[in-house]
Design an enzyme around this catalytic site. Sequence first.
Site, PDB file in Angstrom:
ATOM      1  N   HIS A 282       0.847  -1.200   0.000  1.00 20.58           N
ATOM      2  CA  HIS A 282       0.000   0.000   0.000  1.00 20.58           C
ATOM      3  C   HIS A 282       0.878   1.243   0.000  1.00 20.58           C
ATOM      4  CE1 HIS A 282      -3.519   2.464   0.872  1.00 20.58           C
ATOM      5  NE2 HIS A 282      -2.735   3.139   1.683  1.00 20.58           N
TER       6      HIS A 282
ATOM      7  N   LYS B  85      -8.302  -0.866   6.948  1.00 17.23           N
ATOM      8  CA  LYS B  85      -8.705  -1.413   5.645  1.00 17.23           C
ATOM      9  C   LYS B  85      -7.789  -2.576   5.249  1.00 17.23           C
ATOM     10  CE  LYS B  85      -8.686   2.689   3.858  1.00 17.23           C
ATOM     11  NZ  LYS B  85      -9.003   4.103   3.778  1.00 17.23           N
TER      12      LYS B  85
ATOM     13  N   ASP C 173     -14.590   3.579   8.778  1.00 13.93           N
ATOM     14  CA  ASP C 173     -13.563   4.415   8.144  1.00 13.93           C
ATOM     15  C   ASP C 173     -14.175   5.268   7.041  1.00 13.93           C
ATOM     16  OD1 ASP C 173     -10.800   5.255   7.497  1.00 13.93           O
ATOM     17  OD2 ASP C 173     -11.266   4.268   5.608  1.00 13.93           O
TER      18      ASP C 173
ATOM     19  N   ARG D 127     -13.645  13.735   8.168  1.00 13.94           N
ATOM     20  CA  ARG D 127     -12.301  14.349   8.281  1.00 13.94           C
ATOM     21  C   ARG D 127     -12.033  15.269   7.094  1.00 13.94           C
ATOM     22  NH1 ARG D 127      -8.771   9.354   8.276  1.00 13.94           N
ATOM     23  NH2 ARG D 127      -7.095  10.859   8.091  1.00 13.94           N
TER      24      ARG D 127
ATOM     25  N   SER E   5      -6.830   4.539   9.723  1.00  7.37           N
ATOM     26  CA  SER E   5      -7.657   4.437   8.518  1.00  7.37           C
ATOM     27  C   SER E   5      -7.031   3.441   7.536  1.00  7.37           C
ATOM     28  CB  SER E   5      -7.771   5.837   7.892  1.00  7.37           C
ATOM     29  OG  SER E   5      -8.260   5.780   6.587  1.00  7.37           O
TER      30      SER E   5
HETATM   31  N1  URA Z   1      -5.439   7.026   2.942  1.00 11.13           N
HETATM   32  C1  URA Z   1      -6.376   6.441   3.727  1.00 11.13           C
HETATM   33  O1  URA Z   1      -6.872   5.355   3.411  1.00 11.13           O
HETATM   34  N2  URA Z   1      -6.760   7.075   4.849  1.00 11.13           N
HETATM   35  C2  URA Z   1      -6.243   8.254   5.238  1.00 11.13           C
HETATM   36  O2  URA Z   1      -6.621   8.750   6.271  1.00 11.13           O
HETATM   37  C3  URA Z   1      -5.281   8.864   4.407  1.00 11.13           C
HETATM   38  C4  URA Z   1      -4.891   8.208   3.269  1.00 11.13           C
END
Ligand code: URA
Length: 434
Positions: A82, A187, A161, A168, A183
Amino acid sequence: MRTVDLIQRKRDGEELDKEEISYWVDGYTRGEIPDYQISALLMAVFFKGMTDREVSRLTECMIGSGETLDLSSIPGVKVDKHSTGGVGDKTSLIVAPLAAAAGVIVPMISGRGLGHTGGTLDKLESIPGFRTDLTLDQFRSQLAELGLCFIGQSEEVTPADGKLYSLRDVTATVESVPLIASSIMSKKMAEGLDALVLDVKVGTGAFMKKQVDARRLAQMMVGIGRRMDKKVQALITDMNQPLGYAVGNALEVMEASQTLMNQGPADLTRLSLELAARMIFLGKITPTLEEARALAEKNLVDGSGYRKLKQVIEAQGGNPQALDKFELLPNAIGVREVSSPRAGYVSVINAEDIGRASTLMGAGRDRKEDAIDPAVGVILEAKVGEKIDAGSVLCRLYYTREEGVEEAAEMVEDAFHVSAQKPDERELILEVVG
Ligand code: URA
């Protein structure tokens, strides 16, 4: 329990316990706590931060808000990669097939581009016919057969999220290290992974502008993984200029394909090989990182990674020939050159400005629901450190409609700085955490 008391305690820098964090995360996800209270709580977190314990609890609560994938029926170690997001970052398209060709199982669950940063799903969908909306059964069977499948995030995974991220976004609380860490990690951990390689970008084109913040984010994510018994390694990498030369969806697919044919830009090739090597090593394919590096390189040089990507494209409904016949990809109709007014060395290419210029022409979206134009974008003709003459082309803008092109050209012109002195060389891979 009252939300106002939790806001007050966080405002005063106290640590919230597991029940308190579950209370506000679950309450908000179910719609029982209003946006204005969670906005205040997020702002308190933004200023006061979170302890490692809190951030792990928050991550667990977000994972618990939805479904988690079970990939245990597929033999092999599951490793994903990621990136925290950058400009011209098409490494997933290169790294995932290189690792899968080595025998790693790569369940690649990716996002779309937002703001000036691109997203893997948008890039892949510029390949005619390519589908990322597979069912979970299709996802599992492709993973078992080819070792690699690209899909998008399902609404059912970490819904907390999704809600918190939207809030946010409109309350200026995105750039909080614990909120970003939880966050991303919620995931990723809901994907049923055994290990994860993170590319934490730092610089003008990244969320994190300072290395100290990028390091903190990397350490926090590695720590969350460790506390959940998952192996996580993070590379902190430079994002002060775009990665490679191409920015824009179809343009990036072309560059990724060239890179898998071992004809890619040096920076993109180097970073992709290192990320793939880390996946191969964490995937327990080789006993040492050195051997993993050699295997990643072999899979690049002998075309195994390239062939793997073609197989995956075909399996997901796309036309694999698009990887060598670029005319099969969406093509722009116009090209606008941007030249340098003076001779010297390219000392800066502001990555955020290049990303914004590309977005302005339609390559990216400002809001999640915006449509994108896969054909448009920017190709750099020079990178930082290169010597150029007055009038040399700095980059070319590829567009499908005139609207926004002049503004984008001005933005790109401002993004390039040319100086008399050769700038110091900057490292691409700055640190390894974990
Ligand atoms: N990518 C994400 O998945 N979450 C964030 O808060 C920032 C970047």
